[in-house]
Design an enzyme around this catalytic site. Structure first.
Site, short mmCIF file in Angstrom:
data_model
loop_
_atom_site.label_atom_id
_atom_site.label_comp_id
_atom_site.label_asym_id
_atom_site.label_seq_id
_atom_site.Cartn_x
_atom_site.Cartn_y
_atom_site.Cartn_z
N GLY A 63 0.83 -1.19 0.00
CA GLY A 63 0.00 0.00 0.00
C GLY A 63 0.87 1.25 0.00
O GLY A 63 2.10 1.18 0.14
N VAL A 64 0.22 2.39 -0.15
CA VAL A 64 0.95 3.65 -0.21
C VAL A 64 1.23 4.15 1.20
O VAL A 64 0.38 4.05 2.08
CB VAL A 64 0.12 4.71 -0.99
CG1 VAL A 64 0.85 6.04 -1.03
CG2 VAL A 64 -0.16 4.22 -2.40
N GLY A 65 2.42 4.69 1.43
CA GLY A 65 2.71 5.29 2.72
C GLY A 65 4.14 5.11 3.14
O GLY A 65 4.91 4.35 2.55
N ASN A 66 4.51 5.83 4.21
CA ASN A 66 5.88 5.81 4.68
C ASN A 66 6.27 4.46 5.27
O ASN A 66 7.39 3.99 5.06
CB ASN A 66 6.09 6.91 5.73
CG ASN A 66 6.11 8.29 5.11
OD1 ASN A 66 7.03 8.64 4.39
ND2 ASN A 66 5.07 9.07 5.37
N ILE A 100 -6.04 2.50 10.18
CA ILE A 100 -6.31 3.48 11.25
C ILE A 100 -6.29 2.78 12.60
O ILE A 100 -5.65 3.27 13.54
CB ILE A 100 -7.66 4.18 11.01
CG1 ILE A 100 -7.58 5.08 9.77
CG2 ILE A 100 -8.07 5.00 12.24
CD1 ILE A 100 -8.90 5.71 9.38
N GLU A 145 -0.53 -2.15 -6.67
CA GLU A 145 -1.23 -1.01 -7.27
C GLU A 145 -0.27 0.07 -7.75
O GLU A 145 -0.49 0.69 -8.79
CB GLU A 145 -2.16 -0.36 -6.25
CG GLU A 145 -3.24 -1.23 -5.72
CD GLU A 145 -3.99 -0.54 -4.61
OE1 GLU A 145 -5.21 -0.48 -4.72
OE2 GLU A 145 -3.36 -0.03 -3.66
N LYS A 170 -1.14 10.86 17.22
CA LYS A 170 -1.40 12.11 17.93
C LYS A 170 -0.64 12.17 19.26
O LYS A 170 -1.22 12.42 20.33
CB LYS A 170 -2.91 12.29 18.18
CG LYS A 170 -3.76 12.34 16.92
CD LYS A 170 -3.54 13.60 16.12
CE LYS A 170 -4.50 13.67 14.92
NZ LYS A 170 -4.24 14.85 14.08
#
Length: 500
Positions: free
Chosen positions: A267-270, A362, A292, A406
């Protein structure tokens, strides 16, 4: 004629984006190219946004419906959202301005599996398609279109639309020609098996055939793709990548994987990109990908001789890596295939090739259900994207995430997820910086301690406390205390932290 237009009939169609925008009307359904900040229109969205603003200034309602491959970029989703020019959006979005409009109820949003959108367009589920706006590298002598850095749903949009606007982007390397594998999916009832038994198999053409009579405008552009740069690898990302690589090593030791038979879906992301970086110094060789998007880390693996072939529907490269691709596209096309997303995300092919799926999330709950899309159950983040296509069908479906967000106010491991995108039936592995939870073959109650063990240490006592309450339930297959199941979430909404 232009060096990018070799089809004589189109010479008279070249015009400005502002002129081409006259072919866009209020209420139109528009399908645009673009997938994760690559291959999206660079000029037309701004011209459409200006038309919407002018109408709003006159007191008129004016908005269009937008379908894409996946996310795009600020020059597309951002400018349209800022102009309140979009009444409906699908299937995926990462732009903060568009997200704000979606969560405010100003733009209706349908979040669906990326493998399905092209089929939905073919079947007319979204209604009539008025316009397709597609970025291209070249229009060949035979009238076929060579896509740019993303294929996405271009075929389905061009087939369905009444009018086609082509953006010819001089920034995109002409040597991308030959990298694509264009195959038109048949309608349900007429489909035949996809003859892909390894990521490097080709089944189609290098360019898209379409009805040239539909073309109403050709717009010349010279703008780069814009994906956000990947963050420098921090200790958390490195730890997550290390735990996932430890798991893969264990699969080799168990005889379920070999060092020369690793097929990836990232998947996309760091964090997924950090996994690719971790593979650089691993024992794995001849790595392939059926995925993808092509990310920076895949180019690094190709350059190092560690990855032999990568199949995707789009690039998702930082600007530096995109320039690198452009400068050396002729070499990279020996190792990269870009396909329509109905093919890149096709469940049949994924199940056959059996990749290791690596996606972000998430939150996950103590039984292994995963929420990829909604913060606190209601607020859309981005969408499910293609993670569902791969999670259900990959050999091992893993989700990677930092244990907290957070500054520690949010735990990624909760008693019950506030929204379910991937059920416990499909999730095989969850990885944080504290380790990995291998959930394969386990009954729900046997997963609990594995999930708590990878939670942030500050949240483990709270999770144990919940399990103690839930264990008093008369139903012991998947024990829950519904009066406390969303305690983490309600506490965060009331106090700003999930901690007590």
């Amino acid at each position: 004629m232009s060096d990018r237009i070799d089809y004589p009939a189109f010479e008279s169609k070249v015009m400005s984006a502002e002129e081409a925008a006259e072919f866009i009307n209020n209420g139109d359904m528009i399908g645009t190219s673009g997938f994760t900040g690559a291959g999206y229109p660079k000029a037309m969205p701004g011209a459409i946004a200006a038309k919407a603003k002018a109408a709003h200034d006159r007191g008129d309602e004016w908005a269009v419906k937008i379908l894409t491959g996946a996310s795009t970029a600020p020059e597309n989703d951002g400018v349209l959202a800022e102009a309140d020019a979009v009444s409906f959006r699908s299937p995926f979005n990462t732009d903060p301005k568009m997200r704000a409009n979606i969560n405010a109820g100003k733009t209706k949003y349908t979040d669906i599996h990326l493998s399905e959108l092209g089929m939905y367009v073919q079947e007319g589920f979204f209604g009539h398609m008025d316009v397709a706006i597609v970025e291209a590298v070249r229009i060949r002598e035979d009238g076929k279109l060579v896509p740019s850095s993303a294929v996405g749903n271009n075929i389905e949009f061009m087939d369905a639309a009444d009018r086609i606007i082509i953006e010819l982007n001089d920034w995109q390397s002409p040597e991308l020609e030959g990298m694509h594998d264009i195959y038109r999916m048949q309608m349900p009832g007429d489909r035949t098996p996809l003859e892909i038994t390894s990521p490097g198999d080709r089944i189609g053409d290098f360019a898209i055939d379409f009805d040239p009579a539909k073309v109403v405008a050709i717009v010349r552009t010279d703008g780069p793709d814009r994906n956000s740069p990947f963050k420098p690898l921090d200790d958390t990302s490195k730890a997550i990548a290390g735990h996932l690589l430890d798991f893969l090593e264990g699969e080799v030791s168990a005889g379920r994987l070999s060092y020369d038979r690793l097929i990836l879906q990232n998947g996309v992301g760091n964090v997924p990109n950090a996994v690719l970086a971790g593979l650089m110094d691993s024992k794995f060789e001849n790595i392939t990908a059926y995925t993808e998007v092509i990310q920076d880390g895949m180019l690094d693996l190709i350059d190092a001789g560690k990855m032999s072939m990568a199949s995707a529907t789009s690039f998702s490269l930082s600007l530096d890596a995109a320039h690198r691709m452009n400068e050396d596209a002729a070499r990279y096309r020996q190792h990269i295939i870009l396909r329509p997303q109905q093919i890149s995300n096709h469940p049949e092919v994924i199940r056959r090739l059996a990749p290791i799926g690596i996606n972000g999330m998430i939150e996950a709950d103590i039984y292994g259900n995963v929420n990829s899309t909604h913060v606190a159950g209601s607020k859309m983040m981005n969408g499910i994207g293609g993670s569902g296509d791969f999670t259900r069908n990959a050999y091992i479906s893993s989700f990677v995430t930092p244990a907290v967000a957070k500054d520690g106010a949010i735990s990624a491991i909760v008693p019950m997820v506030s929204h379910v995108d991937h059920t416990e039936h499909d999730v095989k592995l969850v990885v944080t910086e504290h380790g990995y939870a291998d959930l394969r073959g386990l009954a729900p109650r046997d997963r609990v301690q594995k999930m708590i063990a990878i939670a942030d240490p500050e949240y483990r006592p709270l999770l144990e406390e919940y399990v103690e309450y839930a264990s008093k339930s008369t139903a012991q297959q998947t024990p829950h205390d519904l009066t406390r199941a969303f305690g983490f979430h309600t506490r965060f909404l009331e106090t700003g932290t999930m901690k007590k």
